[in-house]
Design a protein around this motif. Sequence first.
Motif, PDB file in Angstrom:
ATOM      1  N   VAL A   1      -5.690  10.740 -12.671  1.00 16.11           N
ATOM      2  CA  VAL A   1      -4.579   9.810 -12.421  1.00 16.11           C
ATOM      3  C   VAL A   1      -5.100   8.562 -11.712  1.00 16.11           C
ATOM      4  O   VAL A   1      -4.764   7.432 -12.098  1.00 16.11           O
ATOM      5  N   LEU A   2      -5.920   8.744 -10.691  1.00 14.59           N
ATOM      6  CA  LEU A   2      -6.484   7.590  -9.984  1.00 14.59           C
ATOM      7  C   LEU A   2      -7.306   6.714 -10.917  1.00 14.59           C
ATOM      8  O   LEU A   2      -7.243   5.480 -10.845  1.00 14.59           O
TER       9      LEU A   2
ATOM     10  N   LEU B   1       0.829  -1.208   0.000  1.00 17.92           N
ATOM     11  CA  LEU B   1       0.000   0.000   0.000  1.00 17.92           C
ATOM     12  C   LEU B   1       0.867   1.262   0.000  1.00 17.92           C
ATOM     13  O   LEU B   1       0.584   2.219  -0.728  1.00 17.92           O
ATOM     14  N   ILE B   2       1.932   1.257   0.785  1.00 18.86           N
ATOM     15  CA  ILE B   2       2.822   2.423   0.853  1.00 18.86           C
ATOM     16  C   ILE B   2       3.547   2.620  -0.473  1.00 18.86           C
ATOM     17  O   ILE B   2       3.654   3.747  -0.980  1.00 18.86           O
ATOM     18  N   ALA B   3       4.040   1.537  -1.059  1.00 17.95           N
ATOM     19  CA  ALA B   3       4.749   1.634  -2.341  1.00 17.95           C
ATOM     20  C   ALA B   3       3.829   2.163  -3.442  1.00 17.95           C
ATOM     21  O   ALA B   3       4.219   3.047  -4.220  1.00 17.95           O
ATOM     22  N   ILE B   4       2.621   1.654  -3.489  1.00 17.01           N
ATOM     23  CA  ILE B   4       1.669   2.118  -4.509  1.00 17.01           C
ATOM     24  C   ILE B   4       1.307   3.576  -4.272  1.00 17.01           C
ATOM     25  O   ILE B   4       1.216   4.368  -5.217  1.00 17.01           O
ATOM     26  N   TYR B   5       1.135   3.967  -3.008  1.00 21.19           N
ATOM     27  CA  TYR B   5       0.834   5.366  -2.711  1.00 21.19           C
ATOM     28  C   TYR B   5       1.985   6.275  -3.138  1.00 21.19           C
ATOM     29  O   TYR B   5       1.763   7.366  -3.663  1.00 21.19           O
TER      30      TYR B   5
ATOM     31  N   MET C   1       2.975  10.470  -9.530  1.00 21.88           N
ATOM     32  CA  MET C   1       2.222  10.680 -10.764  1.00 21.88           C
ATOM     33  C   MET C   1       1.165  11.776 -10.617  1.00 21.88           C
ATOM     34  O   MET C   1       0.458  12.078 -11.573  1.00 21.88           O
ATOM     35  N   GLY C   2       1.028  12.338  -9.405  1.00 24.06           N
ATOM     36  CA  GLY C   2       0.038  13.391  -9.183  1.00 24.06           C
ATOM     37  C   GLY C   2      -1.334  12.859  -8.817  1.00 24.06           C
ATOM     38  O   GLY C   2      -2.339  13.562  -8.969  1.00 24.06           O
TER      39      GLY C   2
END
Length: 185
Positions: free
Chosen positions: A61-62, A39-43, A49-50
């Motif tokens: 982006v999401l 979760l931290i890495a993806i965040y 990426m903004g």
Amino acid sequence: MLRHRTGDEGIQQLKLRTLEYELFVAQRARMTSLLMGLLIAIYAVQSMMGGTGFTMESMEVLARLGANVRPLVQEGQWWRLFTANFLHGFWLHILMNGLALMSLGSVVERLVGSRRFLLIYLVSAVAGCVASSALSEGSLSVGASTAIFGLLGSFAVLSFAHRRHLPPGVEQSRTLWMVILAIIF
């Protein structure tokens, strides 16, 4: 449940319960830690990426990264029901989900094992996204909240069904569960 006993028998029972608790806490919750790291890495990637905040650009982006967007899911992009669970809208969102995952997830994983924990987590996550997509008129949804609620539900079931067999310090009172339900709803 610890009964009031006197003398050596009471001391022995207290020592046994303490040992049980120490053994329970000593177990590693590796899957919980792995999920938290993911979760931290993806965040971090989505932040670069903004994809954080409340702007139209961050929402775009999401959506590109796999947010649960109802019209896109209805068009057949079912993978969003999985990926949306690993994205978060802003720092407080991931912080709260992370705290819940680390505290609740580690207990559930120790109680049911890593494989069952992961199954509960992922099924809850996807089921929550299915419900969100079917019932919500919102633009998009992200976050691990539905997986966390699944963990909370499984812990509630374990607490009620196996109350007497839970390690010391893990069992919760019915009053606490009523307070938790009142806060959620």
